[in-house]
Enzyme design. Structure first.
Site, PDB file in Angstrom:
ATOM      1  CG  ASP A   1       3.270 -19.550  29.545  1.00  4.41           C
ATOM      2  OD1 ASP A   1       2.759 -18.657  28.624  1.00  4.41           O
ATOM      3  OD2 ASP A   1       3.951 -20.434  29.297  1.00  4.41           O
ATOM      4  CD  GLU A  11       1.282 -22.024  35.446  1.00  2.00           C
ATOM      5  OE1 GLU A  11       1.114 -20.956  36.222  1.00  2.00           O
ATOM      6  OE2 GLU A  11       2.039 -22.197  34.394  1.00  2.00           O
ATOM      7  CG  ASP A  67       5.673 -17.851  34.123  1.00  2.61           C
ATOM      8  OD1 ASP A  67       4.564 -17.718  34.346  1.00  2.61           O
ATOM      9  OD2 ASP A  67       6.470 -18.736  33.691  1.00  2.61           O
ATOM     10  CG  ASP A 117       4.743 -21.212  37.344  1.00  4.98           C
ATOM     11  OD1 ASP A 117       4.488 -21.731  38.391  1.00  4.98           O
ATOM     12  OD2 ASP A 117       4.870 -21.940  36.284  1.00  4.98           O
TER      13      ASP A 117
END
Ligand code: 0RA
Length: 691
Positions: A534, A457, A532, A530
């Protein structure tokens, strides 16, 4: 009429070993030595397979017409009980073995076959290996049989009888059945935690496939189990009891699969029939189907209740019947004006949801995962039952038929547009190195078995990964932000998408129908996002892409998820990483213990974590939370997430194909309400993945 033998329990006389016993010992010892050969593996999948194996035996009783109800209980001591109201395992003395048939069934490999009168025993693949395999792999197992007015009992340890079969009481008149309770052997199964949801999914599937049977599951574990959980998905779910009984069988199954996709039909098509194979044995065929307003094909096929992931002759027969019958209905009813557009099999599969279940007396399983039916006679049997039934149904339900054909015509038009985009991808294939995506940093070794592709990503993390990798065997493909949601788009739109095209061409094995697993350029494909919200969205988008268009990559175990650390702990020159909160607290303790005497270290409170930046504790430990992969420099990324010697990667597997499909359609589909409900139910996992 067969004469009934007097049922006598075997005596508890000292055991003398005969030649037969020796082969017996060999048999079960072979299972203990190479358990994976019998149950697939010794991971969580194999652990749950033990329960399925016992349940399959009860289902056999149901298929033979003698069992109506099956209860599964996960007990507080970690054992599982499977109880049915079938005829009960025979308990009379086995003439050759000279001991109770019950003991023979429980301790002799493949003994089931000798007694089996069932026509469609669940056999093939890893199923039908017999309850003796479960016994061999159990720390202990107890069986109770109600039969002939008595209750029989025997206990085993690691497959060996502790004592002879005993009568322990009466059984109510007419009450028969078998109850098996077992604890998996901890020396074989490292993780012995049963997941309620996993077991419930299989029982639900069996209830859809066998509409006469009621299956019930109960989680009787208490609170103490929560603390022994090693990952959030180990924690028993909120629900602790479910009953599955679906009078509508496959029709209800199809509605369940499509519960988040609007149907274009008033009624689900259903047909059931039977025909004989060359040997005169009955083959049963049952099918249900409907079309939804979307573009995926969701056809689930079963042979003797086993999900045939790789399809086979029954699937071919079904597709042939579908294409032929719908084509002739289209021209007959003038819906495809002047036959101006040629409708192909692909067009008839868009938005199709179907379940095909066949019962075959002696199934031959083939393919890489032994889930492909090979019996050639089944093709024409399925075709011969589904074709005429569907034709009659279309005549009787012509408004539904009309909507189906209109949808297929639209699909054909879209297919024409898709062809161009698809050609583009095909030309840019594996062997054409010039065609590889520009932003792919490929590896130098070309043997796929040794190579890994990291799909990363973001460009900045991609840059770190390119610098940090071992370029001999690790390739890096950075992605810009979020990829297209493939759940909501037709194939040609998907293939026009730059990011998705890069993924397909880097992997080099084609798309969907044309997918060829042998052309996969990397043995491990690792999704690195990541930690998180997103990141978890991008991960789900990628998993959806693989699930819908490159499913064999998952089935063959090529797909993985990278596990970057959540925390960095620094003290002086020492830098350590932690992958979850528990590990963070342990590392803090360890760093403190290095400085202080042992006495003090237990008393220190653990440190709070700040949202931003690092926290410096009184003794100089700096704790920082990684918000994204981009925050790590190349060396850190290598050390924590990419070095095969030290990293952890999670392999992606499909436990239950129909439920996986439903999950993706809930998560990525149009309807908001089921998605909200799903996320709420699974909030504990989501929270743990995201924070
Ligand atoms: C062998 C023969 C018969 C039934 C069974 C095994 C049997 C096995 C299991 C395992 C779990 N539940 C089960 N129920 C039955 C046929 C018995 C007869 O002919 O009476």
């Amino acid at each position: 009429m067969a004469s009934k033998k007097e049922t006598k329990p075997t005596t508890g006389s000292p055991k003398t070993y005969t030649a037969d016993d020796i082969t017996v010992l060999k048999g079960l010892e072979a299972v203990r030595r190479r358990p994976a050969m019998y149950i697939g593996d010794i991971s969580a999948r194999g652990l749950h397979h033990l329960v399925y194996e016992v349940v399959d035996n009860s289902i056999d009783e149901a298929l033979a017409g003698f069992c109506k109800s099956i209860n599964v209980t996960i007990n507080d001591d970690g054992s599982v009980t499977v109880e049915d109201d079938g005829r009960g395992i025979p308990t009379d003395i086995h003439p050759e073995e000279k001991r109770s048939a019950l003991e023979v069934v429980m301790t002799v490999l493949h003994a089931g076959g000798k007694f089996d009168k069932n026509t469609y025993k669940v056999s093939g693949g890893l199923h039908g290996v017999g309850v003796s395999v479960v016994n061999a792999l159990s720390e202990w197992l107890e069986v109770e049989v109600r039969r002939d007015g008595k209750t029989f009992f025997q206990k085993y340890k690691k497959g060996d009888p502790v004592a002879a079969v005993k009568v322990i009481g009466k059984a109510e008149r007419g009450k028969t059945g078998t109850r098996v309770t077992f604890v998996p052997d901890g020396t074989i199964f490292k993780n012995r935690l049963f997941k309620f949801d996993t077991l419930a999914e299989r029982l639900r599937e069996l209830a859809f496939l066998n509409s006469d049977v009621t299956l019930h599951i109960k989680d009787a574990r208490g609170k103490s189990w929560v603390s022994s959980a090693r990952s959030p998905s180990d924690i028993p779910s909120g629900k602790n009891e479910e009953t599955f009984h679906f009078k509508g069988g496959l029709v209800e199954f199809v509605k369940y699969i499509d519960s988040t996709r609007p149907s274009i039909m008033k009624k689900v098509f259903y047909a059931k029939g039977e025909d004989k194979d060359e040997a005169g044995r009955a083959v049963e065929v049952e099918v249900a189907l409907q079309y939804n307003d979307q573009y995926n094909e969701n056809v689930f096929t079963y042979v003797n209740n086993i999900n045939t992931l790789e399809g086979g002759t029954h699937m071919v027969g079904f597709r042939t019947a579908l294409t032929r019958t719908l084509n002739s209905f289209a021209s007959k009813s003038g819906l495809n004006k002047d036959d101006k557009i040629q409708l192909t099999g692909d067009d008839f599969r868009e938005g199709l949801t179907a379940v095909l279940s066949v019962k075959v007396p002696e199934p031959q399983f083939e393919g890489q995962t032994k889930t492909k039916l090979g019996n050639s006679e089944v093709k024409s049997i399925v075709e011969g039952i589904v074709g005429p039934a569907l034709s009659d149904w279309l005549d009787a339900n012509s408004p539904d038929g009309k909507r189906i054909i209109e949808k297929c015509v639209r699909a054909a038009e879209a297919r024409e547009a898709a062809r161009k985009a698809r050609d583009l991808t095909r030309r840019k294939n594996a062997f054409d190195a010039g065609g590889l995506p520009g932003k792919l940093a490929d590896c130098s070794i070309s043997d796929p078995a040794q190579c890994e592709l990291y799909i990363v990503e973001g460009d900045s993390a991609g840059g770190s990964a390119k610098q940090g990798r071992d370029r001999r065997f690790q390739a890096i493909l950075p992605l810009k932000g979020k990829i297209l949601n493939v759940e909501k788009a037709r194939l040609h739109k998907i293939l026009e998408n730059e990011e998705i095209r890069a993924i397909f061409t880097a992997i080099g094995a084609g798309v969907e129908e044309d997918f060829d697993a042998e052309k996969v350029r990397y043995g491990k494909i690792i999704v690195m996002c990541d930690a998180d919200v997103d990141g978890s969205h991008i991960r789900t988008l990628l998993l959806t892409l693989f699930f819908r268009y490159m499913k064999p990559i998952i089935e063959l175990g090529h797909l993985y998820i990278a596990q970057p650390p959540l925390y960095k702990l620094k003290k002086g020159k020492t830098e350590l990483y932690a992958y979850d909160d528990e590990e963070r607290d342990e590392v803090v303790k360890r760093l403190r213990a290095e400085k202080k005497g042992k006495k003090e270290r237990e008393d220190e409170p653990t440190m709070a974590v700040a949202e931003e930046g690092g926290v410096v504790s009184s003794d100089g430990i700096v704790l920082s939370r990684f918000k994204g992969l981009g925050e790590m420099n190349p060396e850190q990324l290598w050390a924590t997430t990419m070095n095969p010697e030290t990293r952890t990667v999670l392999q992606v597997t499909i436990e239950n194909a129909a439920d996986a499909d439903r999950t993706f359609s809930i998560l990525m589909g149009d309807e908001v309400e089921p998605r909200r409900a799903f996320i709420e139910k699974n909030a504990k996992y989501v929270r743990n993945l995201d924070v």
